[in-house]
Scaffold this active site. Structure first.
Site, PDB file in Angstrom:
ATOM      1  N   ASN A  68      -9.161  -0.927   3.457  1.00  0.00           N
ATOM      2  CA  ASN A  68      -9.126  -1.301   2.044  1.00  0.00           C
ATOM      3  C   ASN A  68      -7.938  -2.207   1.718  1.00  0.00           C
ATOM      4  O   ASN A  68      -7.794  -2.667   0.583  1.00  0.00           O
ATOM      5  CB  ASN A  68      -9.097  -0.059   1.147  1.00  0.00           C
ATOM      6  CG  ASN A  68      -7.938   0.869   1.447  1.00  0.00           C
ATOM      7  OD1 ASN A  68      -7.488   0.975   2.588  1.00  0.00           O
ATOM      8  ND2 ASN A  68      -7.442   1.552   0.440  1.00  0.00           N
ATOM      9  N   LYS A  95      -8.339  -4.959  -3.605  1.00  0.00           N
ATOM     10  CA  LYS A  95      -6.915  -5.213  -3.785  1.00  0.00           C
ATOM     11  C   LYS A  95      -6.595  -6.709  -3.753  1.00  0.00           C
ATOM     12  O   LYS A  95      -5.663  -7.164  -4.414  1.00  0.00           O
ATOM     13  CB  LYS A  95      -6.111  -4.482  -2.705  1.00  0.00           C
ATOM     14  CG  LYS A  95      -6.149  -2.961  -2.804  1.00  0.00           C
ATOM     15  CD  LYS A  95      -5.271  -2.327  -1.733  1.00  0.00           C
ATOM     16  CE  LYS A  95      -5.305  -0.818  -1.786  1.00  0.00           C
ATOM     17  NZ  LYS A  95      -4.403  -0.203  -0.785  1.00  0.00           N
ATOM     18  N   ASP A  99      -0.132   5.173   0.593  1.00  0.00           N
ATOM     19  CA  ASP A  99      -0.361   6.230   1.577  1.00  0.00           C
ATOM     20  C   ASP A  99      -0.622   5.651   2.964  1.00  0.00           C
ATOM     21  O   ASP A  99      -1.484   4.801   3.142  1.00  0.00           O
ATOM     22  CB  ASP A  99      -1.530   7.113   1.134  1.00  0.00           C
ATOM     23  CG  ASP A  99      -1.224   7.818  -0.174  1.00  0.00           C
ATOM     24  OD1 ASP A  99      -0.332   8.676  -0.183  1.00  0.00           O
ATOM     25  OD2 ASP A  99      -1.855   7.474  -1.187  1.00  0.00           O
ATOM     26  N   ASP A 147       0.863  -1.169   0.000  1.00  0.00           N
ATOM     27  CA  ASP A 147       0.000   0.000   0.000  1.00  0.00           C
ATOM     28  C   ASP A 147       0.907   1.229   0.000  1.00  0.00           C
ATOM     29  O   ASP A 147       2.065   1.168   0.443  1.00  0.00           O
ATOM     30  CB  ASP A 147      -0.893  -0.016   1.245  1.00  0.00           C
ATOM     31  CG  ASP A 147      -1.691   1.259   1.393  1.00  0.00           C
ATOM     32  OD1 ASP A 147      -2.418   1.620   0.445  1.00  0.00           O
ATOM     33  OD2 ASP A 147      -1.567   1.918   2.448  1.00  0.00           O
ATOM     34  N   THR A 203      -2.795   0.430  -4.400  1.00  0.00           N
ATOM     35  CA  THR A 203      -3.181   1.709  -3.836  1.00  0.00           C
ATOM     36  C   THR A 203      -4.564   2.167  -4.273  1.00  0.00           C
ATOM     37  O   THR A 203      -5.083   1.690  -5.288  1.00  0.00           O
ATOM     38  CB  THR A 203      -2.124   2.771  -4.241  1.00  0.00           C
ATOM     39  OG1 THR A 203      -2.528   4.066  -3.791  1.00  0.00           O
ATOM     40  CG2 THR A 203      -1.950   2.809  -5.748  1.00  0.00           C
ATOM     41  N   GLY A 204      -5.119   3.079  -3.518  1.00  0.00           N
ATOM     42  CA  GLY A 204      -6.353   3.726  -3.927  1.00  0.00           C
ATOM     43  C   GLY A 204      -6.109   4.825  -4.942  1.00  0.00           C
ATOM     44  O   GLY A 204      -7.050   5.343  -5.540  1.00  0.00           O
TER      45      GLY A 204
END
Length: 266
Positions: free
Chosen positions: A220, A194, A11, A9, A43-44
């Protein structure tokens, strides 16, 4: 090396709270990559704001973006869409009506572009922080494009209320609503996460689940941590994420990714 694929991930995990990738973490990642380990950013973020981080690591390859809704391969030739889980704008119309009425900021994303209807200084600073340049349109409903993510950006107490009301009313229908950060709610295709994206990538790379390590910090990230043979939470994760993890490493401000890779991949 026990782990052939490391999913990171970005952030709150790879980057510290100043959105900086430290030299120590960068060097550790480069070392395991040079030793033959696949590194994938999960990642988002959209591809455009993920690619600079991949480049800062000195790497190219596959990025899992939009919280698993779009998988993109990046190399010297550019970016290529590998897989997407899309949905129509009609499916989010009730939610669009809600956020417009309440004045809650939102954006909609295709794999490579982001669209907004309005923007203030608060939102400008957020987009700048994440290296995003959204396209301003009068009405996103007129785009007539399949999208991969619908995101709300607001203060935590506002999103707490939205989550409760949308859950009670099932306003998101057959789609999936997740809290991807204190300030963000994402609505996506029910298959988009994910974990599913990471599983598909691992299959392509002929890597078994027990050869995958995933490091994350928020809800997430749970699906990718569950899929991986070793799911690691950084110390700044919420308690629920820590409880779901196989191991806990130092925080994102204390080079937690470096610590985990040094401990489990040596």
């Amino acid at each position: 090396m026990k782990y052939k694929l490391i999913a990171l991930d970005v952030d709150g995990t790879l980057l510290n709270d100043q959105y900086v990738l430290t030299d120590k973490t960068k060097q550790t990642i480069q070392e395991v990559h040079d030793a033959g380990c696949h590194i994938v950013l999960c990642t988002g973020r959209a591809p455009a704001s993920t690619l600079p981080i991949l480049q800062e690591l000195g790497l190219e390859g596959t990025m899992i973006t939009h919280n698993g809704a779009a998988t993109v391969h990046a190399d010297e030739q550019g970016q290529t869409l590998v897989n997407e889980f899309a949905f129509s704008l009609q499916e989010i119309q009730p939610m669009l009506d809600y956020v417009r009425k309440d004045g809650i900021h939102f954006d909609v994303c295709t794999p490579f572009n982001m669209y907004i209807e309005r923007i203030g200084e608060y939102e400008k600073q957020m987009y700048k922080k994440f290296m995003i340049d959204p396209k301003l349109v009068t009405d996103v409903s007129e785009l007539q494009l399949p999208i991969v993510k619908f995101t709300l950006f607001a203060k935590p107490e506002v999103l707490d209320r939205v989550e409760q009301e949308w859950e009670a009313q099932k306003l998101y229908g057959s789609l999936r609503m997740i809290r991807s950060g204190d300030l963000f709610i994402d609505v996506m295709n029910a298959k988009a996460n994910k974990g599913n994206a990471l599983k598909a990538l691992a299959t392509t790379l002929e890597v078994e689940a027990n050869e995958v390590m995933a490091i994350g910090n928020y809800y997430n990230d749970l699906e990718m941590m569950a899929f991986a043979g070793l799911g690691v939470a950084v110390a700044n994760s919420p308690e629920g994420v820590k409880q779901a993890a196989d191991a806990i490493t130092a925080s994102n401000n204390e080079d937690g990714v470096h610590e985990a890779i040094a401990k489990y991949c040596s």
